[in-house]
Design a protein around this motif. Structure first.
Motif, PDB file in Angstrom:
ATOM      1  N   PHE A   8       5.038  -6.401  13.704  1.00  0.00           N
ATOM      2  CA  PHE A   8       6.306  -5.736  13.427  1.00  0.00           C
ATOM      3  C   PHE A   8       7.357  -6.090  14.476  1.00  0.00           C
ATOM      4  N   GLU A   9       6.944  -6.250  15.727  1.00  0.00           N
ATOM      5  CA  GLU A   9       7.891  -6.610  16.778  1.00  0.00           C
ATOM      6  C   GLU A   9       8.434  -8.020  16.588  1.00  0.00           C
ATOM      7  N   GLN A  10       7.683  -8.878  15.927  1.00  0.00           N
ATOM      8  CA  GLN A  10       8.143 -10.239  15.681  1.00  0.00           C
ATOM      9  C   GLN A  10       9.063 -10.316  14.467  1.00  0.00           C
ATOM     10  N   PHE A  11       8.826  -9.469  13.456  1.00  0.00           N
ATOM     11  CA  PHE A  11       9.594  -9.510  12.207  1.00  0.00           C
ATOM     12  C   PHE A  11      10.033  -8.105  11.794  1.00  0.00           C
ATOM     13  N   PRO A  12      10.766  -7.379  12.640  1.00  0.00           N
ATOM     14  CA  PRO A  12      11.058  -5.971  12.308  1.00  0.00           C
ATOM     15  C   PRO A  12      11.872  -5.799  11.025  1.00  0.00           C
ATOM     16  N   PHE A  13      12.907  -6.609  10.832  1.00  0.00           N
ATOM     17  CA  PHE A  13      13.751  -6.432   9.651  1.00  0.00           C
ATOM     18  C   PHE A  13      13.042  -6.934   8.394  1.00  0.00           C
ATOM     19  N   THR A  14      12.402  -8.085   8.492  1.00  0.00           N
ATOM     20  CA  THR A  14      11.738  -8.651   7.314  1.00  0.00           C
ATOM     21  C   THR A  14      10.618  -7.750   6.830  1.00  0.00           C
ATOM     22  N   ILE A  15       9.779  -7.269   7.754  1.00  0.00           N
ATOM     23  CA  ILE A  15       8.664  -6.407   7.359  1.00  0.00           C
ATOM     24  C   ILE A  15       9.181  -5.085   6.804  1.00  0.00           C
ATOM     25  N   SER A  16      10.223  -4.524   7.422  1.00  0.00           N
ATOM     26  CA  SER A  16      10.771  -3.238   6.944  1.00  0.00           C
ATOM     27  C   SER A  16      11.262  -3.360   5.509  1.00  0.00           C
ATOM     28  N   ILE A  17      12.032  -4.412   5.228  1.00  0.00           N
ATOM     29  CA  ILE A  17      12.569  -4.591   3.881  1.00  0.00           C
ATOM     30  C   ILE A  17      11.444  -4.904   2.897  1.00  0.00           C
ATOM     31  N   ALA A  18      10.542  -5.798   3.291  1.00  0.00           N
ATOM     32  CA  ALA A  18       9.474  -6.221   2.383  1.00  0.00           C
ATOM     33  C   ALA A  18       8.540  -5.076   2.043  1.00  0.00           C
ATOM     34  N   ILE A  19       8.105  -4.319   3.034  1.00  0.00           N
ATOM     35  CA  ILE A  19       7.139  -3.254   2.752  1.00  0.00           C
ATOM     36  C   ILE A  19       7.812  -2.104   2.017  1.00  0.00           C
ATOM     37  N   GLY A  20       9.088  -1.841   2.314  1.00  0.00           N
ATOM     38  CA  GLY A  20       9.800  -0.796   1.573  1.00  0.00           C
ATOM     39  C   GLY A  20       9.891  -1.131   0.096  1.00  0.00           C
ATOM     40  N   LEU A  21      10.243  -2.387  -0.189  1.00  0.00           N
ATOM     41  CA  LEU A  21      10.339  -2.815  -1.575  1.00  0.00           C
ATOM     42  C   LEU A  21       8.964  -2.832  -2.240  1.00  0.00           C
ATOM     43  N   ALA A  22       7.940  -3.263  -1.493  1.00  0.00           N
ATOM     44  CA  ALA A  22       6.582  -3.312  -2.050  1.00  0.00           C
ATOM     45  C   ALA A  22       6.101  -1.917  -2.437  1.00  0.00           C
ATOM     46  N   PHE A  23       6.306  -0.944  -1.562  1.00  0.00           N
ATOM     47  CA  PHE A  23       5.877   0.420  -1.871  1.00  0.00           C
ATOM     48  C   PHE A  23       6.628   0.969  -3.072  1.00  0.00           C
ATOM     49  N   TYR A  24       7.910   0.629  -3.185  1.00  0.00           N
ATOM     50  CA  TYR A  24       8.686   1.111  -4.324  1.00  0.00           C
ATOM     51  C   TYR A  24       8.158   0.515  -5.631  1.00  0.00           C
ATOM     52  N   LEU A  25       7.905  -0.798  -5.628  1.00  0.00           N
ATOM     53  CA  LEU A  25       7.460  -1.456  -6.853  1.00  0.00           C
ATOM     54  C   LEU A  25       6.046  -1.041  -7.255  1.00  0.00           C
ATOM     55  N   LEU A  26       5.182  -0.784  -6.267  1.00  0.00           N
ATOM     56  CA  LEU A  26       3.778  -0.517  -6.571  1.00  0.00           C
ATOM     57  C   LEU A  26       3.469   0.954  -6.791  1.00  0.00           C
ATOM     58  N   PHE A  27       4.133   1.839  -6.031  1.00  0.00           N
ATOM     59  CA  PHE A  27       3.678   3.233  -5.996  1.00  0.00           C
ATOM     60  C   PHE A  27       4.740   4.258  -6.395  1.00  0.00           C
ATOM     61  N   SER A  28       5.982   3.836  -6.620  1.00  0.00           N
ATOM     62  CA  SER A  28       7.044   4.793  -6.923  1.00  0.00           C
ATOM     63  C   SER A  28       6.974   5.272  -8.368  1.00  0.00           C
ATOM     64  N   GLY A  29       7.081   6.584  -8.559  1.00  0.00           N
ATOM     65  CA  GLY A  29       7.158   7.135  -9.906  1.00  0.00           C
ATOM     66  C   GLY A  29       8.438   6.724 -10.600  1.00  0.00           C
ATOM     67  N   HIS A  30       9.527   6.593  -9.824  1.00  0.00           N
ATOM     68  CA  HIS A  30      10.814   6.192 -10.399  1.00  0.00           C
ATOM     69  C   HIS A  30      10.723   4.795 -11.003  1.00  0.00           C
ATOM     70  N   PHE A  31      10.129   3.847 -10.265  1.00  0.00           N
ATOM     71  CA  PHE A  31      10.020   2.492 -10.809  1.00  0.00           C
ATOM     72  C   PHE A  31       9.019   2.447 -11.958  1.00  0.00           C
ATOM     73  N   ALA A  32       7.978   3.282 -11.891  1.00  0.00           N
ATOM     74  CA  ALA A  32       7.017   3.333 -12.998  1.00  0.00           C
ATOM     75  C   ALA A  32       7.725   3.719 -14.295  1.00  0.00           C
ATOM     76  N   ALA A  33       8.709   4.636 -14.190  1.00  0.00           N
ATOM     77  CA  ALA A  33       9.475   5.022 -15.375  1.00  0.00           C
ATOM     78  C   ALA A  33      10.377   3.884 -15.844  1.00  0.00           C
ATOM     79  N   LEU A  34      10.967   3.147 -14.884  1.00  0.00           N
ATOM     80  CA  LEU A  34      11.813   2.017 -15.252  1.00  0.00           C
ATOM     81  C   LEU A  34      11.021   0.949 -15.996  1.00  0.00           C
ATOM     82  N   LYS A  35       9.767   0.723 -15.579  1.00  0.00           N
ATOM     83  CA  LYS A  35       8.953  -0.316 -16.209  1.00  0.00           C
ATOM     84  C   LYS A  35       8.718  -0.041 -17.684  1.00  0.00           C
ATOM     85  N   THR A  36       8.655   1.241 -18.042  1.00  0.00           N
ATOM     86  CA  THR A  36       8.378   1.580 -19.444  1.00  0.00           C
ATOM     87  C   THR A  36       9.523   1.174 -20.362  1.00  0.00           C
ATOM     88  N   ARG A  37      10.716   0.920 -19.782  1.00  0.00           N
ATOM     89  CA  ARG A  37      11.864   0.515 -20.598  1.00  0.00           C
ATOM     90  C   ARG A  37      11.779  -0.958 -20.998  1.00  0.00           C
TER      91      ARG A  37
END
Length: 467
Positions: free
Chosen positions: A169-198
């Motif tokens: 994380f100290e080597q890639f703080p911004f890249t890891i923050s953005i990547a893992i935030g987006l990954a958690f949203y796409l994989l585990f978010s109820g909001h995105f799960a609802a979007l996928k059904t469309r």
């Protein structure tokens, strides 16, 4: 003929009997899944992340380490081809434990011998458990609180590796923050799960898992000055098998001494405890998927899994000793595959199609120099991404293995000891706490209704991890 097309609802995926294994061939016994194959092309970046680990520990040149990664990649295919419905990977939480052990020896031949002896003993131990049917018994004999603590501790350890001082994380703080935030949203978010059904673009993104995230990291890291822009090279990768065999295998350095094998035993035992957590997690994740998809019967056999990853470790100890080891599960990617699998038969016909197509993709990516050179600058980001997803899933699954508030307390202590003192301490601490708190109900624990079971009530568990 494509026999997978004729599978009735509720039946097991077609196969050819092969001793303790079930042989399944692509296109014949399972449908080839393009989204999972495409993810594999870029997620070979995680496999390649083993290269700097081997360079750090053994001083291994890039080309020799690449040869080990490719050889390991080919052995990944044995799991789905022979009936194990998982995405196999490393024994990730045990890597720091193994590196600390090997670093006790002088650089050079002694360290290579230490790694060979360790991996050979680990492979033989797993094969013996699987051959005599003891693996399933081990799963049944572990108290629920200890199961929960092992899995939770492995998850926390994976997160610590990313965020510790000097970590990725100290080597890639911004890249890891953005990547893992987006990954958690796409994989585990109820909001995105609802979007996928469309359907539409959201549905398409949902089928790609974390493929777009790795592609995005290739762009984000240079923009934030955390990595150079990729230097795309064309052709095929050039692993150096001759150098690997001459300097890093028994063909060049000979077999380790008998004392080296004896010295490795405590580390083998500790690593197996961590590995055992992956076996439990494999079973728990597949049970969860089985509860959602009634159209396919999933057969997960811990004994078969032990034979496969035990055979991989034994083979690699001879032909290409590997710091990352050969584990039963790549939990982060297995979760990605399972999340698509849960969307129904139209999205993924069989769990074998998803796991198999993904591993065909990683093997293809390792051979293509444009892919290798594209992801080379963000190898550490890919590794951090899989560690953090593993951490999230491990903690969630670990908690669900507990039956009561007392179990959760025991599991928390076991997880803390595992992270701070290692697996060799965590196991006896967990056994002692289960004996002190549960007494004669040491193996069964208790069910107080705190944790809602995945199947049945809080007390309906056969002790094997299947609730």
């Amino acid at each position: 003929m494509s026999s997978w097309r004729q599978r009735p609802d509720g039946a097991e995926s077609p196969y050819l009997p092969f001793g303790p294994f079930k042989l399944r061939l692509p296109f014949v016994h399972y449908r080839f899944e393009l989204p999972d194959f495409l993810q594999g092309l870029l997620m070979c970046a995680v496999d390649l992340a083993a290269i700097p680990l081997m360079a750090e520990l053994l001083g291994m040149p890039f080309e020799a380490a690449l040869a080990i990664v490719i050889l390991n990649g080919l052995l990944y295919l044995t799991h789905h081809l022979l009936g194990d419905p998982v995405v196999p990977g490393w024994i990730t939480p045990a890597i720091p434990l193994l590196m600390a052990y090997v670093e006790q020896f002088p650089e050079g031949e002694a360290r290579v011998h230490a790694l060979i002896a360790f991996q050979m003993m680990l492979g033989l131990f797993a094969i013996v458990l699987g051959r005599f049917g003891w693996a399933a018994r081990v799963v049944r004999l572990v108290p629920p609180a200890l199961k929960a603590g092992i899995i939770m501790g492995a998850g926390v350890a994976a997160v610590v590796v990313v965020f510790e001082s000097g970590g990725r994380f100290e080597q890639f703080p911004f890249t890891i923050s953005i990547a893992i935030g987006l990954a958690f949203y796409l994989l585990f978010s109820g909001h995105f799960a609802a979007l996928k059904t469309r359907g539409g673009v959201w549905g398409m993104i949902g089928t790609l898992g974390i493929f777009p995230i790795i592609a995005l990291a290739v762009v984000i890291a240079p923009l934030f000055g955390e990595a150079p822009w990729p230097d795309i090279r064309w052709g095929f990768s050039q692993p150096d098998f001759a150098l690997m065999w001459a300097e890093y295998t028994v063909f060049g350095v000979g077999l380790p001494s008998a004392m080296m094998f004896v010295t490795a035993l405590p580390t083998v035992a500790a690593a197996y405890i961590v590995l055992f957590g992956d076996v439990l997690q494999s079973k728990a994740l597949l049970d969860e998927a089985d509860g959602v998809r009634s159209d396919e019967k999933i057969d997960y056999d811990p004994d078969r899994a032990h034979l496969l990853f035990g055979g991989r470790n034994l083979g690699m100890s001879v032909f290409g000793p590997d710091v990352t080891m050969c584990g039963p599960l790549w939990s982060a990617m297995h979760v990605v595959v399972i999340e698509r699998y849960k969307q129904g038969r139209a999205a993924m016909d069989s769990i074998f199609g998803g796991s198999g197509s993904f591993r065909w993709g990683t093997n293809t990516g390792l051979l293509l120099l444009p892919i290798v050179s594209l992801v080379e600058p963000v190898l550490a980001v890919a590794l951090a991404l899989t560690l953090l997803i593993q951490g999230y899933v491990s903690v969630r699954i670990g908690i669900m293995e507990a039956r009561s508030q007392r179990d959760l307390g025991i599991a928390g202590v076991v997880a803390g000891v595992l992270v701070t003192k290692g697996a060799a301490w965590a196991f006896p601490v967990g056994v002692a706490l289960c004996l002190l708190i549960h007494g004669r109900r040491f193996l069964q624990g208790e069910g107080d209704g705190t944790i809602a079971r995945r199947r049945g009530d809080a007390g309906d568990d056969d002790g094997s991890g299947r609730a």
